[in-house]
Design a protein around this motif. Structure first.
Motif, PDB file in Angstrom:
ATOM      1  N   UNK A  45       0.838  -1.205   0.000  1.00  0.00           N
ATOM      2  CA  UNK A  45       0.000   0.000   0.000  1.00  0.00           C
ATOM      3  C   UNK A  45       0.872   1.254   0.000  1.00  0.00           C
ATOM      4  N   UNK A  46       0.389   2.347  -0.610  1.00  0.00           N
ATOM      5  CA  UNK A  46       1.178   3.587  -0.643  1.00  0.00           C
ATOM      6  C   UNK A  46       1.588   4.024   0.760  1.00  0.00           C
ATOM      7  N   UNK A  47       2.838   4.474   0.871  1.00  0.00           N
ATOM      8  CA  UNK A  47       3.355   4.995   2.121  1.00  0.00           C
ATOM      9  C   UNK A  47       3.908   3.955   3.078  1.00  0.00           C
ATOM     10  N   UNK A  48       3.808   2.683   2.743  1.00  0.00           N
ATOM     11  CA  UNK A  48       4.305   1.619   3.625  1.00  0.00           C
ATOM     12  C   UNK A  48       5.576   1.004   3.053  1.00  0.00           C
ATOM     13  N   UNK A  49       6.516   0.687   3.936  1.00  0.00           N
ATOM     14  CA  UNK A  49       7.718  -0.055   3.557  1.00  0.00           C
ATOM     15  C   UNK A  49       7.476  -1.510   3.931  1.00  0.00           C
ATOM     16  N   UNK A  50       7.614  -2.396   2.966  1.00  0.00           N
ATOM     17  CA  UNK A  50       7.432  -3.827   3.223  1.00  0.00           C
ATOM     18  C   UNK A  50       8.726  -4.576   2.965  1.00  0.00           C
ATOM     19  N   UNK A  51       8.891  -5.684   3.692  1.00  0.00           N
ATOM     20  CA  UNK A  51      10.033  -6.586   3.500  1.00  0.00           C
ATOM     21  C   UNK A  51       9.618  -7.703   2.547  1.00  0.00           C
ATOM     22  N   UNK A  52      10.532  -8.090   1.683  1.00  0.00           N
ATOM     23  CA  UNK A  52      10.323  -9.189   0.746  1.00  0.00           C
ATOM     24  C   UNK A  52      11.433 -10.200   0.987  1.00  0.00           C
ATOM     25  N   UNK A  53      11.052 -11.335   1.558  1.00  0.00           N
ATOM     26  CA  UNK A  53      12.020 -12.355   1.970  1.00  0.00           C
ATOM     27  C   UNK A  53      12.109 -13.414   0.877  1.00  0.00           C
ATOM     28  N   UNK A  54      13.217 -13.402   0.165  1.00  0.00           N
ATOM     29  CA  UNK A  54      13.493 -14.396  -0.873  1.00  0.00           C
ATOM     30  C   UNK A  54      14.286 -15.520  -0.213  1.00  0.00           C
ATOM     31  N   UNK A  55      13.779 -16.738  -0.303  1.00  0.00           N
ATOM     32  CA  UNK A  55      14.397 -17.872   0.374  1.00  0.00           C
ATOM     33  C   UNK A  55      14.573 -19.033  -0.589  1.00  0.00           C
ATOM     34  N   UNK A  56      15.727 -19.670  -0.519  1.00  0.00           N
ATOM     35  CA  UNK A  56      15.929 -20.957  -1.184  1.00  0.00           C
ATOM     36  C   UNK A  56      16.022 -21.991  -0.069  1.00  0.00           C
ATOM     37  N   UNK A  57      15.198 -23.001  -0.179  1.00  0.00           N
ATOM     38  CA  UNK A  57      15.142 -24.092   0.799  1.00  0.00           C
ATOM     39  C   UNK A  57      15.799 -25.331   0.200  1.00  0.00           C
ATOM     40  N   UNK A  58      16.733 -25.930   0.909  1.00  0.00           N
ATOM     41  CA  UNK A  58      17.308 -27.224   0.536  1.00  0.00           C
ATOM     42  C   UNK A  58      16.400 -28.278   1.166  1.00  0.00           C
TER      43      UNK A  58
END
Length: 182
Positions: free
Chosen positions: A132-145
Motif C-alpha cells: 500500500x502507498x506509504x508503507x515499507x514492506x520486506x520481501x524475503x526471498x528464500x531458497x530451501x534445501x
C-alpha cells in the motif's frame, strides 16, 4: 554436575556445527541485495503498481548433504492480510540446479521439473512487490534445501499447504530480505 557440564558442551558443539553449516548454504543475486530497495523491474504491474513484474536472478551454493531438491519462496510478512503475502512459491527444483535466471518465472525458463505455484495475486509464478502507498514492506526471498526429490501436492494447493510441506522437508535455507515502498 559433570552431567550438566557435558550436556552443556554437547549443546554448544551442536549449535556451533549448525551455525557453521548454515553459513555454508548461501543465497546471492545480481538483481536484489540484503536490505536494499527493489528496483521497479521486480514490482507488480497492477493493483495500482507500475513495474516490470520480473523475477530476480538467484544463485545458491553450499547446499547441505542430503539435499534432494530445492524450493524458492518470496514472502511479504508485512502485507495487511493477517497472513502475509506469497509472491513466489516454486517447488521440485532438481538438486543439480544452483540458480534461476533473471525473468525465468512464467516464461518457460525455470529449471526442468520445477513447479510454480499460484501466488497470492492468483497467477502461477512470480508476482512483484506492491505494498500500500506509504508503507515499507520486506520481501524475503528464500531458497530451501529439501530432503525429498518432489513435494507431493494436490493440483491447486494453497500457499499455506505448500509452505507447510516446504518447512516440513527443509534441511537448511538461505535468504535475502529486500524492501520496497511507493
Amino acid at each position: 554436575m559433570l552431567y550438566k557440564t557435558r550436556l552443556a558442551s554437547l549443546v554448544l558443539a551442536c549449535a556451533m556445527t549448525t551455525a557453521a553449516s548454515a553459513q555454508d548454504f548461501q543465497l546471492s543475486s545480481t538483481s536484489i541485495s540484503e536490505g536494499a530497495q527493489l528496483a521497479s523491474s521486480y514490482v507488480f504491474a497492477g493493483f495500482g503498481c507500475e513495474g516490470g513484474n520480473q523475477s530476480p536472478q538467484l544463485s545458491w551454493s553450499g547446499a547441505p548433504e542430503g539435499t534432494k531438491s530445492f524450493a524458492i519462496t518470496a514472502y511479504d510478512p508485512d502485507a495487511p492480510t493477517g497472513s502475509g503475502w506469497w509472491h513466489w512459491n516454486t517447488v521440485n527444483i532438481p538438486a543439480s540446479v544452483n540458480s534461476v535466471e533473471l525473468g525465468a518465472s512464467g516464461t518457460g525458463a525455470m529449471p526442468t521439473g520445477a513447479v510454480e505455484i499460484t501466488n497470492d495475486y492468483g497467477s502461477a509464478g512470480f508476482g512483484g512487490a506492491c505494498p500500500p502507498p506509504g508503507e515499507v514492506h520486506r520481501y524475503i526471498f528464500t531458497v530451501h534445501a529439501l530432503a525429498v526429490e518432489r513435494l507431493e501436492l494436490p493440483a491447486t494447493p494453497s500457499n499455506a499447504l505448500v509452505g507447510f510441506m516446504i518447512h516440513a522437508n527443509t534441511i537448511q535455507k538461505a535468504q535475502i530480505t529486500a524492501v520496497y515502498n511507493r
